[in-house]
Design a protein around this motif. Structure first.
Motif, short mmCIF file in Angstrom:
data_model
loop_
_atom_site.label_atom_id
_atom_site.label_comp_id
_atom_site.label_asym_id
_atom_site.label_seq_id
_atom_site.Cartn_x
_atom_site.Cartn_y
_atom_site.Cartn_z
N TYR A 1 -2.73 21.18 79.95
CA TYR A 1 -2.13 20.02 80.18
C TYR A 1 -1.30 19.34 79.06
O TYR A 1 -1.91 19.18 77.97
N GLN A 2 -0.31 18.67 78.86
CA GLN A 2 0.96 19.01 78.78
C GLN A 2 1.35 17.10 78.89
O GLN A 2 0.81 16.17 80.21
N TRP A 3 1.46 16.48 78.41
CA TRP A 3 3.17 15.28 78.23
C TRP A 3 4.27 15.53 78.16
O TRP A 3 4.94 16.00 77.30
N TYR A 4 5.19 15.59 79.28
CA TYR A 4 6.50 15.82 79.42
C TYR A 4 7.56 14.07 79.77
O TYR A 4 7.42 13.81 79.71
N VAL A 5 8.48 14.54 79.08
CA VAL A 5 9.58 13.63 79.18
C VAL A 5 10.70 13.85 79.83
O VAL A 5 10.02 15.16 79.89
N HIS A 6 11.58 13.06 79.97
CA HIS A 6 13.07 13.65 80.03
C HIS A 6 13.64 13.44 79.52
O HIS A 6 13.43 13.04 78.50
N GLU B 1 -0.91 23.09 69.18
CA GLU B 1 -0.91 24.58 69.44
C GLU B 1 -0.84 24.79 71.00
O GLU B 1 -0.83 25.80 71.04
N GLY B 2 -0.96 23.69 71.31
CA GLY B 2 -0.93 24.30 72.80
C GLY B 2 0.05 23.88 73.83
O GLY B 2 0.87 23.75 74.68
N LEU B 3 1.26 24.31 73.27
CA LEU B 3 3.04 23.27 73.70
C LEU B 3 3.31 25.14 74.51
O LEU B 3 2.62 26.35 73.47
N ALA B 4 4.04 25.41 75.73
CA ALA B 4 4.19 26.51 76.29
C ALA B 4 6.14 27.42 75.45
O ALA B 4 6.21 26.59 75.02
N LYS B 5 6.24 28.15 75.79
CA LYS B 5 7.17 28.80 75.77
C LYS B 5 8.19 27.84 77.39
O LYS B 5 9.23 28.60 77.77
N ALA B 6 8.47 26.77 76.51
CA ALA B 6 9.50 25.54 77.39
C ALA B 6 9.88 24.99 76.60
O ALA B 6 9.47 24.66 75.47
N PRO C 1 12.31 19.12 82.14
CA PRO C 1 11.40 17.54 81.66
C PRO C 1 10.99 18.22 80.11
O PRO C 1 10.59 20.34 80.04
N GLN C 2 10.85 18.08 78.93
CA GLN C 2 10.37 18.60 77.69
C GLN C 2 9.14 18.11 77.34
O GLN C 2 8.19 17.03 77.51
N GLN C 3 9.11 19.22 76.76
CA GLN C 3 7.42 19.18 76.21
C GLN C 3 7.07 17.94 75.51
O GLN C 3 8.50 18.14 74.33
N VAL C 4 5.69 16.88 75.01
CA VAL C 4 5.42 16.57 74.12
C VAL C 4 4.33 16.63 73.55
O VAL C 4 4.79 17.02 72.17
N MET C 5 3.88 17.27 74.16
CA MET C 5 2.01 17.28 72.96
C MET C 5 1.22 17.60 74.39
O MET C 5 1.63 16.89 75.60
#
Length: 344
Positions: free
Chosen positions: A272-277, A316-321, A126-130
């Protein structure tokens, strides 16, 4: 171009990253069941009554009232990891998860409660959104003989629900405190387990800038014999070096209505983040960002766990992904993109 995570690793190992743009993430068109132009999104979320459910409900209400075709239907699951894996399998369009889950699944690594190595790797990352919030844990005990985190060696600690094991397990793993028995069970059992002496200490938390305990923990506020346990300076240093954790101070004197043994405690914080397919179209994910950031005030009012939410906090809260291309484009268009981030 269709490429899954393992194909990406093999290709980079042979040819380098040149020409691989757009290959991080999902196996596009690979039978996930996710339509790229889908607007009715199934939102994988933790059970009703959790703060995660409250936050997602607020998002769903905002989208129901906004001028958008995207709608969010909550699909409760057994915990954060289950929700994340269901999104990876194409069962849900969007889900919640920590930065730890995103990094562990992308790197096919295993940490306690975030086991994505070897045979546990997900088919699609899954990919990060925010980033939307963060969880700030601390540990409490009624036992006067336990003065610090190090005194938990050989003790039993209530670690909350099994589906959220990572929130308490990763900090202990980070500092090498490996002989603590982490007991999993209903969150609501924690106050009773402490009172009845079934555990020596327990996990508690607040979220983001808030000082409100989650509903299950309100009974802790009546236990004026609780001691808040501190990590040592060397522990905090290890947290700061751990890519899975941040460090923030929790004003525990404001959390509890009684005099606490310390005013603040340094917390190994999980974002904590929202991830999407990744099969969702860039256009729709960009619209998801646009609607979300156009309603920051409404979302901040849902719960104090969202009190810090805004576009700057989100990126700023996004990770190395991997970050979904639609989200990456929104951040670029609004001069917020960080070139150290990874676009999916």
């Amino acid at each position: 171009m269709s490429c899954n995570r393992r194909q990406f690793i093999r290709a980079v190992g042979v040819t380098g990253a040149v020409g691989m743009a757009g290959c991080i993430g999902g196996d596009i068109g690979g039978g996930s069941g996710i339509s790229s132009d889908a607007t009715d999104w199934s939102f994988g979320i933790t059970r009703e009554g959790t703060i995660g459910y409250v936050k997602a409900s607020g998002w769903a209400r905002v989208f129901d009232q906004a001028d958008t075709e995207i709608s969010l239907t909550l699909n409760t699951t057994g915990g954060s990891e289950e929700a994340y894996r269901l999104c990876a399998a194409g069962e849900n369009h969007i889900t919640r998860g920590t930065s730890a889950m995103g990094m562990a699944s992308y790197n096919e690594e295993s940490r306690p409660g975030a086991n994505f190595g070897s045979d546990n790797a997900v088919p699609t990352v899954p990919q990060q959104v925010m980033a939307v919030s963060d969880l700030r844990p601390f540990w409490v005990t009624p036992d006067d003989s336990i003065q610090s985190i190090e005194d938990l060696q050989g003790k039993t600690v209530h670690n909350g629900a099994a589906g959220s094991r990572f929130v308490g397990a990763i900090p202990f793993d980070s500092i090498g405190l490996n002989n603590v028995e982490l007991m999993q069970g209903d969150w609501s059992d924690i106050p009773f387990a402490l009172e009845e002496g079934r555990v020596d200490a327990a996990y508690a938390y607040v979220m983001a800038s808030g000082t409100s305990l989650p509903g299950w923990a309100e009974q802790l506020a009546s236990m004026d014999n609780l001691r808040i346990l501190e990590f040592s300076d060397s522990h905090v240093q290890k947290f700061q070096e751990d890519p899975y954790l941040n460090v923030t101070e929790v004003p525990v004197s404001e959390v509890f209505p009684f005099e606490t043994n310390v005013d603040t405690v340094k917390s190994p914080t999980a974002q904590y983040q929202w991830y999407v397919h990744p099969d969702l179209s860039a256009e729709n994910v960009q619209e998801f960002c646009e609607v979300s950031f156009n309603h920051v005030n409404e979302l901040q009012g849902v719960h104090d766990a969202l009190g810090l939410f805004n576009p700057e906090y989100a990126v700023e809260g996004l990770a190395k992904a991997p970050v979904h291309p639609g989200a990456a484009q929104w951040y670029r268009d609004n001069d917020l993109w960080n070139d150290d981030l990874i676009e999916g």
